[in-house]
Design an enzyme around this catalytic site. Structure first.
Site, PDB file in Angstrom:
ATOM      1  N   GLY A   1     -39.889  43.090   1.579  1.00  0.00           N
ATOM      2  CA  GLY A   1     -40.022  41.702   2.036  1.00  0.00           C
ATOM      3  C   GLY A   1     -41.053  40.969   1.197  1.00  0.00           C
ATOM      4  O   GLY A   1     -41.773  40.103   1.700  1.00  0.00           O
TER       5      GLY A   1
ATOM      6  N   ALA B   1     -40.747  38.852  -1.324  1.00  0.00           N
ATOM      7  CA  ALA B   1     -40.397  37.611  -2.027  1.00  0.00           C
ATOM      8  C   ALA B   1     -40.937  36.356  -1.355  1.00  0.00           C
ATOM      9  O   ALA B   1     -40.926  35.281  -1.949  1.00  0.00           O
ATOM     10  CB  ALA B   1     -38.871  37.513  -2.145  1.00  0.00           C
TER      11      ALA B   1
ATOM     12  N   ILE C   1     -45.799  36.664   4.054  1.00  0.00           N
ATOM     13  CA  ILE C   1     -46.913  37.613   3.963  1.00  0.00           C
ATOM     14  C   ILE C   1     -46.722  38.542   2.755  1.00  0.00           C
ATOM     15  O   ILE C   1     -47.662  38.794   1.987  1.00  0.00           O
ATOM     16  CB  ILE C   1     -47.001  38.443   5.271  1.00  0.00           C
ATOM     17  CG1 ILE C   1     -47.442  37.548   6.439  1.00  0.00           C
ATOM     18  CG2 ILE C   1     -47.942  39.636   5.104  1.00  0.00           C
ATOM     19  CD1 ILE C   1     -47.367  38.206   7.818  1.00  0.00           C
TER      20      ILE C   1
ATOM     21  N   ASN D   1     -43.213  45.950   4.941  1.00  0.00           N
ATOM     22  CA  ASN D   1     -43.517  44.630   5.514  1.00  0.00           C
ATOM     23  C   ASN D   1     -42.271  43.862   5.979  1.00  0.00           C
ATOM     24  O   ASN D   1     -42.368  43.048   6.900  1.00  0.00           O
ATOM     25  CB  ASN D   1     -44.271  43.826   4.434  1.00  0.00           C
ATOM     26  CG  ASN D   1     -44.262  42.341   4.699  1.00  0.00           C
ATOM     27  OD1 ASN D   1     -44.987  41.850   5.571  1.00  0.00           O
ATOM     28  ND2 ASN D   1     -43.433  41.600   3.962  1.00  0.00           N
TER      29      ASN D   1
ATOM     30  N   GLN E   1     -39.524  37.411  23.433  1.00  0.00           N
ATOM     31  CA  GLN E   1     -39.148  38.224  22.266  1.00  0.00           C
ATOM     32  C   GLN E   1     -39.170  39.701  22.655  1.00  0.00           C
ATOM     33  O   GLN E   1     -39.915  40.494  22.055  1.00  0.00           O
ATOM     34  CB  GLN E   1     -40.175  38.050  21.142  1.00  0.00           C
ATOM     35  CG  GLN E   1     -40.257  36.705  20.493  1.00  0.00           C
ATOM     36  CD  GLN E   1     -41.379  36.717  19.474  1.00  0.00           C
ATOM     37  OE1 GLN E   1     -42.556  36.771  19.820  1.00  0.00           O
ATOM     38  NE2 GLN E   1     -41.021  36.708  18.212  1.00  0.00           N
TER      39      GLN E   1
ATOM     40  N   TYR F   1     -38.114  42.163  19.625  1.00  0.00           N
ATOM     41  CA  TYR F   1     -39.120  42.060  18.557  1.00  0.00           C
ATOM     42  C   TYR F   1     -40.390  42.803  18.990  1.00  0.00           C
ATOM     43  O   TYR F   1     -40.955  43.603  18.249  1.00  0.00           O
ATOM     44  CB  TYR F   1     -39.425  40.586  18.277  1.00  0.00           C
ATOM     45  CG  TYR F   1     -40.428  40.334  17.171  1.00  0.00           C
ATOM     46  CD1 TYR F   1     -40.017  40.240  15.849  1.00  0.00           C
ATOM     47  CD2 TYR F   1     -41.788  40.185  17.455  1.00  0.00           C
ATOM     48  CE1 TYR F   1     -40.941  40.006  14.825  1.00  0.00           C
ATOM     49  CE2 TYR F   1     -42.718  39.950  16.454  1.00  0.00           C
ATOM     50  CZ  TYR F   1     -42.277  39.862  15.139  1.00  0.00           C
ATOM     51  OH  TYR F   1     -43.208  39.637  14.135  1.00  0.00           O
TER      52      TYR F   1
ATOM     53  N   LYS G   1     -42.265  46.231  17.387  1.00  0.00           N
ATOM     54  CA  LYS G   1     -43.642  46.217  16.876  1.00  0.00           C
ATOM     55  C   LYS G   1     -44.515  47.251  17.597  1.00  0.00           C
ATOM     56  O   LYS G   1     -45.438  47.819  17.004  1.00  0.00           O
ATOM     57  CB  LYS G   1     -44.223  44.797  16.968  1.00  0.00           C
ATOM     58  CG  LYS G   1     -43.479  43.783  16.088  1.00  0.00           C
ATOM     59  CD  LYS G   1     -43.439  44.198  14.621  1.00  0.00           C
ATOM     60  CE  LYS G   1     -42.821  43.159  13.707  1.00  0.00           C
ATOM     61  NZ  LYS G   1     -42.782  43.582  12.294  1.00  0.00           N
TER      62      LYS G   1
HETATM   63  N1  LIG Z   1     -45.311  35.143  10.414  1.00  0.00           N
HETATM   64  C1  LIG Z   1     -45.875  35.636  11.510  1.00  0.00           C
HETATM   65  O1  LIG Z   1     -46.351  34.903  12.391  1.00  0.00           O
HETATM   66  C2  LIG Z   1     -46.000  37.127  11.685  1.00  0.00           C
HETATM   67  C3  LIG Z   1     -46.926  37.592  12.625  1.00  0.00           C
HETATM   68  C4  LIG Z   1     -47.069  38.962  12.832  1.00  0.00           C
HETATM   69  C5  LIG Z   1     -46.290  39.851  12.108  1.00  0.00           C
HETATM   70  N2  LIG Z   1     -45.397  39.377  11.204  1.00  0.00           N
HETATM   71  C6  LIG Z   1     -44.619  40.369  10.467  1.00  0.00           C
HETATM   72  O2  LIG Z   1     -44.925  40.279   9.088  1.00  0.00           O
HETATM   73  C7  LIG Z   1     -43.816  40.700   8.320  1.00  0.00           C
HETATM   74  C8  LIG Z   1     -43.484  39.641   7.282  1.00  0.00           C
HETATM   75  O3  LIG Z   1     -43.151  38.456   7.977  1.00  0.00           O
HETATM   76  P1  LIG Z   1     -43.245  37.006   7.349  1.00  0.00           P
HETATM   77  O4  LIG Z   1     -43.845  36.146   8.365  1.00  0.00           O
HETATM   78  O5  LIG Z   1     -43.818  37.044   5.996  1.00  0.00           O
HETATM   79  O6  LIG Z   1     -41.683  36.668   7.310  1.00  0.00           O
HETATM   80  P2  LIG Z   1     -40.803  35.840   6.280  1.00  0.00           P
HETATM   81  O7  LIG Z   1     -39.517  35.600   6.956  1.00  0.00           O
HETATM   82  O8  LIG Z   1     -41.571  34.713   5.740  1.00  0.00           O
HETATM   83  O9  LIG Z   1     -40.611  36.895   5.083  1.00  0.00           O
HETATM   84  C9  LIG Z   1     -39.942  38.101   5.298  1.00  0.00           C
HETATM   85  C10 LIG Z   1     -39.340  38.595   3.995  1.00  0.00           C
HETATM   86  O10 LIG Z   1     -38.612  39.784   4.312  1.00  0.00           O
HETATM   87  C11 LIG Z   1     -37.338  39.693   3.709  1.00  0.00           C
HETATM   88  N3  LIG Z   1     -36.364  40.464   4.487  1.00  0.00           N
HETATM   89  C12 LIG Z   1     -35.877  40.190   5.721  1.00  0.00           C
HETATM   90  N4  LIG Z   1     -34.953  41.106   6.064  1.00  0.00           N
HETATM   91  C13 LIG Z   1     -34.872  41.974   5.033  1.00  0.00           C
HETATM   92  C14 LIG Z   1     -34.072  43.108   4.785  1.00  0.00           C
HETATM   93  N5  LIG Z   1     -33.160  43.547   5.672  1.00  0.00           N
HETATM   94  N6  LIG Z   1     -34.237  43.772   3.617  1.00  0.00           N
HETATM   95  C15 LIG Z   1     -35.134  43.326   2.699  1.00  0.00           C
HETATM   96  N7  LIG Z   1     -35.899  42.247   2.867  1.00  0.00           N
HETATM   97  C16 LIG Z   1     -35.760  41.573   4.016  1.00  0.00           C
HETATM   98  C17 LIG Z   1     -37.010  38.214   3.685  1.00  0.00           C
HETATM   99  O11 LIG Z   1     -36.006  37.918   2.701  1.00  0.00           O
HETATM  100  C18 LIG Z   1     -38.354  37.606   3.389  1.00  0.00           C
HETATM  101  O12 LIG Z   1     -38.571  37.491   1.997  1.00  0.00           O
HETATM  102  C19 LIG Z   1     -42.686  40.965   9.327  1.00  0.00           C
HETATM  103  O13 LIG Z   1     -42.614  42.341   9.601  1.00  0.00           O
HETATM  104  C20 LIG Z   1     -43.125  40.185  10.550  1.00  0.00           C
HETATM  105  O14 LIG Z   1     -42.590  40.705  11.741  1.00  0.00           O
HETATM  106  C21 LIG Z   1     -45.236  38.046  10.967  1.00  0.00           C
HETATM  107  C1  LIG Z   2     -45.374  33.770  21.333  1.00  0.00           C
HETATM  108  C2  LIG Z   2     -44.378  34.276  20.303  1.00  0.00           C
HETATM  109  C3  LIG Z   2     -44.025  33.312  19.217  1.00  0.00           C
HETATM  110  C4  LIG Z   2     -42.959  33.825  18.300  1.00  0.00           C
HETATM  111  C5  LIG Z   2     -42.971  33.281  16.908  1.00  0.00           C
HETATM  112  C6  LIG Z   2     -41.993  33.966  16.054  1.00  0.00           C
HETATM  113  C7  LIG Z   2     -42.249  35.062  15.394  1.00  0.00           C
HETATM  114  C8  LIG Z   2     -43.563  35.559  15.078  1.00  0.00           C
HETATM  115  C9  LIG Z   2     -44.081  36.580  15.696  1.00  0.00           C
HETATM  116  C10 LIG Z   2     -45.349  37.158  15.245  1.00  0.00           C
HETATM  117  O1  LIG Z   2     -45.215  38.537  15.084  1.00  0.00           O
HETATM  118  C11 LIG Z   2     -46.581  36.773  16.095  1.00  0.00           C
HETATM  119  C12 LIG Z   2     -46.500  37.094  17.540  1.00  0.00           C
HETATM  120  C13 LIG Z   2     -47.511  37.059  18.443  1.00  0.00           C
HETATM  121  C14 LIG Z   2     -48.957  36.874  18.134  1.00  0.00           C
HETATM  122  C15 LIG Z   2     -49.562  35.632  18.627  1.00  0.00           C
HETATM  123  C16 LIG Z   2     -50.828  35.400  18.942  1.00  0.00           C
HETATM  124  C17 LIG Z   2     -51.876  36.371  19.211  1.00  0.00           C
HETATM  125  C18 LIG Z   2     -53.271  35.781  19.182  1.00  0.00           C
HETATM  126  C19 LIG Z   2     -54.241  36.577  20.017  1.00  0.00           C
HETATM  127  C20 LIG Z   2     -55.661  36.111  19.896  1.00  0.00           C
HETATM  128  O2  LIG Z   2     -55.996  35.197  19.147  1.00  0.00           O
HETATM  129  O3  LIG Z   2     -56.505  36.700  20.587  1.00  0.00           O
END
Ligand SMILES: NC(=O)c1ccc[n+]([C@@H]2O[C@H](COP(=O)([O-])OP(=O)(O)OC[C@H]3O[C@@H](n4cnc5c(N)ncnc54)[C@H](O)[C@@H]3O)[C@@H](O)[C@H]2O)c1
Ligand SMILES: CCCCC/C=C\C=C\[C@H](O)C/C=C\C/C=C\CCCC(=O)O
Length: 261
Positions: free
Chosen positions: A12, A14, A17, A91, A148, A151, A155
């Site tokens: 992930g 590209a 994160i 990731n 969620q 999801y 996690k």
């Molecule tokens: N953005 C948030 O708020 C947040 C918070 C906590 C955790 N996360 C976690 O962080 C990680 C990255 O999330 P992000 O926010 O950067 O998301 P994003 O959607 O911005 O980026 C995810 C990347 O993963 C790639 N991807 C998705 N499915 C795939 C697959 N099957 N094979 C290969 N690549 C794939 C996408 O093309 C994309 O480039 C995820 O595991 C997400 O659950 C995100």
């Molecule tokens: C409430 C869920 C929103 C969903 C947004 C979509 C996807 C992103 C999910 C992420 O993994 C983040 C999810 C939850 C974390 C949110 C806040 C925690 C902050 C706690 C703190 O500040 O003490």
């Protein structure tokens, strides 16, 4: 702080994160394989990184991590290109409550597969030189986000799997440190998934709750998550650690009660 001579694979990578992590790894002189499903985004990202860091330091591998053969091939291609593997960041993740089976495949099954493949390439069990793995979970694992459920389950699973395999690594002397990182909301395209019925299914009606949550808890920048990753990569004392990153507390660690009989 240099990772000169080290090779990293980021799934992930590209966008969001993953992209911030790839950038920081290159800044720290590692060679990086960016593994991602999104070919257009991956190629555009690689072209930009080549300009910034010079050609030959980063490669883009188009791969769906939920396809086990393709993921195995991505690991092999990384080692064929750069000669070794030292750092693996599992990731790639999606937020899809409608196609929830896919969410389990990408967020949990592929993280487990990615960890086992990483061990095949880095563990002393396979006569390799050791290394480090970081699996990406979420603060959703601690808040059990009500709209969620799947999801959140994936996690939780990532944390449980990572802590268990980290213990297996230390007990089995694999020479591989395995840690997990749990960010709160981060400013990436994933956050916009809460607006879409295609992603949220019947939970889409709660999108205003999500927006309120984001306002309440704040939204982090991907660069801070990359900084947390770098701490997990560099601190050789950490194995089985659960790093949390939130707006209120910044980078910190979850603590667990010791096991008692
Ligand atoms: N953005 C948030 O708020 C947040 C918070 C906590 C955790 N996360 C976690 O962080 C990680 C990255 O999330 P992000 O926010 O950067 O998301 P994003 O959607 O911005 O980026 C995810 C990347 O993963 C790639 N991807 C998705 N499915 C795939 C697959 N099957 N094979 C290969 N690549 C794939 C996408 O093309 C994309 O480039 C995820 O595991 C997400 O659950 C995100
Ligand atoms: C409430 C869920 C929103 C969903 C947004 C979509 C996807 C992103 C999910 C992420 O993994 C983040 C999810 C939850 C974390 C949110 C806040 C925690 C902050 C706690 C703190 O500040 O003490």
């Amino acid at each position: 702080m240099s990772l000169n001579g080290k090779v990293a694979l980021v799934t992930g990578g590209a966008q969001g994160i993953g992209r911030a992590v790839v950038q920081l790894l290159l800044q720290t002189s590692a060679k990086v394989a960016m593994v991602d499903l999104n070919k257009a985004c991956g190629e555009e990202c690689k072209a930009q990184l080549d300009v910034e860091f010079g050609e030959g330091n980063c490669t883009f591998i188009s791969c769906d991590v939920s396809n086990g053969d393709a993921l195995r091939d991505a690991f092999q291609r990384t080692v064929d290109k750069f000669g070794r593997l030292d750092i693996v960041i599992n990731n790639a993740g999606i937020n899809n409550e409608k196609n929830w089976e896919k969410t389990i495949q990408v967020n949990l099954t592929s993280v487990i597969k990615g960890t086992y493949l990483a061990l095949e390439h880095m563990s002393k069990e396979y006569s390799k030189e050791g290394g480090t793995i970081i699996n990406v979970s979420s603060m959703a694992a601690f808040l059990h986000s009500p709209h969620q459920p799947v999801y959140t389950a994936t996690k939780h699973g990532v944390i449980g799997f990572t802590r268990a395999i980290a213990d297996a690594s230390s007990q089995g002397d694999y020479g591989v440190r395995i840690n997990v990182l749990c960010p709160a909301f981060v400013d990436t395209p994933l956050l916009h998934s809460v607006e879409h019925e295609d992603n949220m299914g019947k939970f889409v009606k709660f999108k205003d709750d999500f927006r309120r949550s984001m306002t309440k808890f704040g939204v982090l920048q991907p660069s801070l998550i990359a900084e947390g990753m770098m701490r997990l990569i560099m601190d050789t004392t950490l194995n089985g650690a659960v790093m949390k990153i939130t707006c209120s507390k910044g980078i910190h660690f979850h603590t667990y009660e010791p096991m008692s009989a």
